[in-house]
Scaffold this motif. Structure first.
Motif, mmCIF file in Angstrom:
data_model
loop_
_atom_site.group_PDB
_atom_site.id
_atom_site.type_symbol
_atom_site.label_atom_id
_atom_site.label_comp_id
_atom_site.label_asym_id
_atom_site.label_seq_id
_atom_site.Cartn_x
_atom_site.Cartn_y
_atom_site.Cartn_z
ATOM 1 N N SER A 91 0.842 -1.206 0.000
ATOM 2 C CA SER A 91 0.000 0.000 0.000
ATOM 3 C C SER A 91 0.872 1.250 0.000
ATOM 4 C CB SER A 91 -0.908 0.014 1.225
ATOM 5 O OG SER A 91 -1.732 -1.125 1.252
ATOM 6 N N GLN B 80 -7.466 0.291 0.238
ATOM 7 C CA GLN B 80 -7.613 -1.043 0.825
ATOM 8 C C GLN B 80 -8.870 -1.127 1.695
ATOM 9 O OE1 GLN B 80 -4.041 -2.375 2.667
ATOM 10 N NE2 GLN B 80 -4.958 -4.204 3.532
ATOM 11 N N ASP C 184 -6.115 -1.250 -4.444
ATOM 12 C CA ASP C 184 -5.459 -1.843 -3.274
ATOM 13 C C ASP C 184 -6.366 -2.929 -2.697
ATOM 14 O OD1 ASP C 184 -3.796 -2.434 -1.209
ATOM 15 O OD2 ASP C 184 -3.559 -0.376 -0.494
ATOM 16 N N GLU C 185 -6.013 -4.155 -2.955
ATOM 17 C CA GLU C 185 -6.793 -5.322 -2.509
ATOM 18 C C GLU C 185 -8.284 -5.175 -2.833
ATOM 19 O OE1 GLU C 185 -5.802 -6.978 1.220
ATOM 20 O OE2 GLU C 185 -3.715 -6.319 1.133
#
Ligand SMILES: Nc1ncnc2c1ncn2[C@@H]1O[C@H](COP(=O)(O)OP(=O)(O)O)[C@@H](O)[C@H]1O
Ligand SMILES: [Mg+2]
Lengths: 248, 264
Positions: A42, A86, A163-164
């Motif tokens: 991240s 995320q 992010d994810e």
């Protein structure tokens, strides 16, 4: 090459997170970054839009060195390079539709009504239209994430950092998001960087993969390279084994 | 050598130095924030939705608490004045006495402190939560400037609303004083108002209102600064709210001293 990291170094106090990271991402590529939790994935992608500044090294986007820009200069970079965080970062005080409408109001100079109308259409593409008037805290993680994806894509960015994106999504939604990311690359020509642990996504849609380990790029290659590598650390990671040489 | 292992005579000055440094850095942070806010005013690009939301939340919803406070402030003024008034038989100037103290000093001060506790604390908590949940970073990632979009409307709302709340509070406080004067001292409301309007000049009212603007700016600035500089998750938000309310109150008293002095 449309995105380039060169010898990027980042520490928080005495804790060195990224020691020397470099790689390139080609135009229209779907590039995955993998690695254990806390390795700095991240942190790495936040550098591209100036949310963090490197301690050393350079970062290029579209041939422009972005690592030396001021906060003000970063605004034009952020309009063409969106990020899905995320954790959900939807604004709690606004409904989902208002969240998606905000960048439209601010940057496309749309009136409140027109922005809301377009926001509803955007929500439809992530199957969240029926929750348009819900406030984010009322929704589950997966639903919030889908709204966040819709919000990030409102300005039709040419680069997207995910992010994810599939973490905390159910398998069906996760595959839909995969499909959407792939379509963005293939049909719209978006260049995306995806941080992920999701093996199905990684081996399903990645063009190339970069694995971070201990502040360095451990391996860079296609999904086939990763499946056939002899590197025991990489093998342990992609096979998800508890035992092995990998230090966390 | 760390502070804990110092011999005791060294500890006090070290602590003093550390405290002075931290106050200095907070004041520096306030000045930087002020400069950034002022820079966003030219040209002003305010988000109307955000401004209206804050005006309503900060102003309209503060009315009940401000009114109750003001009512009692007015009454307290009369209670405190009662012994003097009876002793010197000064019933005809009760209105002036209560009005003078309330409008110039006590009204703006107490209303600002209530406003800080309610609105300032809430604002710090809200901004702090947005920091720790990355909502501020998300704004930046959407190419929206958090100072212009979030902070500017809040600061304007607080200054404007505290000003109007002080006017309303002044009126209610005078009403409270009038009722208390009638009940406790048997002062006729008409003579109360007579002395108020005859002896009080506009400047007494202006002094209080100028102060309310200064206090509003102080509360706005500290609450935004402490909110935006939160680190360390939910406990960090708690600490920031605490520090913000203390700093705003200290700032209000200090500025009150100087403005009372300067405004005469
Ligand atoms: N703002 C920050 N301040 C201090 N440390 C940070 C900050 N952001 C991230 N870190 C640290 O950097 C490391 C990498 O974090 P992160 O990039 O979130 O990991 P991940 O690879 O799981 O995304 C972690 O150890 C984290 O504690
Ligand atoms: Mg992460």
């Amino acid at each position: 090459m449309s995105i380039r990291f060169e010898n990027v170094r980042k520490a928080f106090g005495s804790k060195v997170v990224l020691e020397d990271v470099g790689f390139e991402v080609g135009s229209g590529e779907c590039f995955f970054i993998i690695g254990a939790s806390g390795v700095g994935k991240s942190v790495l992608i936040k550098h591209l839009i100036g949310l963090l500044r490197p301690d050393g090294g350079s970062i290029y986007l579209d041939g422009e060195e972005v690592s030396r820009l001021t906060e003000k200069e970063f605004f034009s970079v952020r309009k063409k390079c969106a990020m899905v965080f995320q954790n959900s970062t939807l604004f709690d005080s606004m409904t989902c539709a208002e969240n998606v409408a905000l960048p439209l109001r601010k940057h496309k100079r749309l009136g409140a009504k027109a922005a809301l109308k377009e926001a509803l259409e955007r929500l439809d593409t992530v199957h969240m239209r029926e929750f348009a008037n819900a406030y984010p805290p009322e929704l589950g993680d997966g639903m919030q994430k889908r709204v966040a994806i819709a919000r990030a894509l409102t300005l039709d960015p040419r680069y997207v950092l995910f992010d994810e994106p599939t973490t905390s999504l159910d398998p069906v939604s996760a595959r839909r998001v995969d499909q959407m990311i792939r379509e963005l690359c293939d049909e719209v020509g978006v260049t995306s960087i995806v941080v992920s642990h999701d093996l199905r996504s990684i081996f399903g849609i990645a063009d190339r993969i970069c694995m971070l380990y201990k502040g360095h790029v451990r391996m860079l290659g296609t999904p086939e390279d990763f499946q056939t590598t002899d590197d025991p650390v990489v093998q342990q990671f992609i096979n998800g084994r508890a035992e092995g040489p990998m230090e966390v | 050598m760390s502070a804990a292992t110092d011999p005791w005579p060294l500890r006090a000055p070290r602590l003093l130095g550390a405290t002075a440094l931290s106050i200095g850095s907070q004041v520096g942070g306030l000045v930087v924030l002020l400069a950034r806010i002022v820079a966003r005013l030219f040209p002003p690009r305010l988000d109307r939705a955000e401004l209206l939301r804050n005006l309503h939340k900060m102003g309209v919803r503060s009315l009940p608490i401000v009114s109750v406070t003001a009512l009692f402030v007015g009454a307290i003024m009369v209670i405190q004045a009662a012994p003097l008034v009876t002793r010197f038989n000064a019933r005809e100037i009760v209105g002036w006495g209560a009005g003078f103290a309330t409008l110039r000093e006590v009204g703006p001060l107490l209303i600002a402190l209530m406003f800080s506790g309610r609105v300032g604390a809430n604002n710090t908590a809200e901004l702090g939560t947005m920091v720790v949940t990355s909502q501020i970073d998300a704004l930046r990632a959407l190419a929206i400037d958090p100072i212009g979009y979030l902070v500017l409307p809040r600061v304007l709302s607080m200054v404007v609303m505290l000003f109007f709340l002080t006017i309303i509070g002044d009126v209610v406080a005078i009403g409270g004083a009038m009722v208390a004067g009638k009940v406790l001292l048997d002062v006729d409301p008409r003579s109360f108002l007579n002395s108020l309007f005859l002896l009080l000049d506009q400047w007494d009212l202006m002094t209080g209102l100028i102060k309310s603007v200064i206090f509003g700016a102080m509360i706005a600035l500290t609450s935004c600064h402490f909110g935006l500089s939160v680190t360390g998750g939910a406990p960090g938000v708690g600490r920031a709210v605490n520090a913000s309310v203390v700093a705003a109150a200290s700032g209000i008293f200090i500025l009150d001293y100087f403005s009372s002095f300067l405004l005469g």
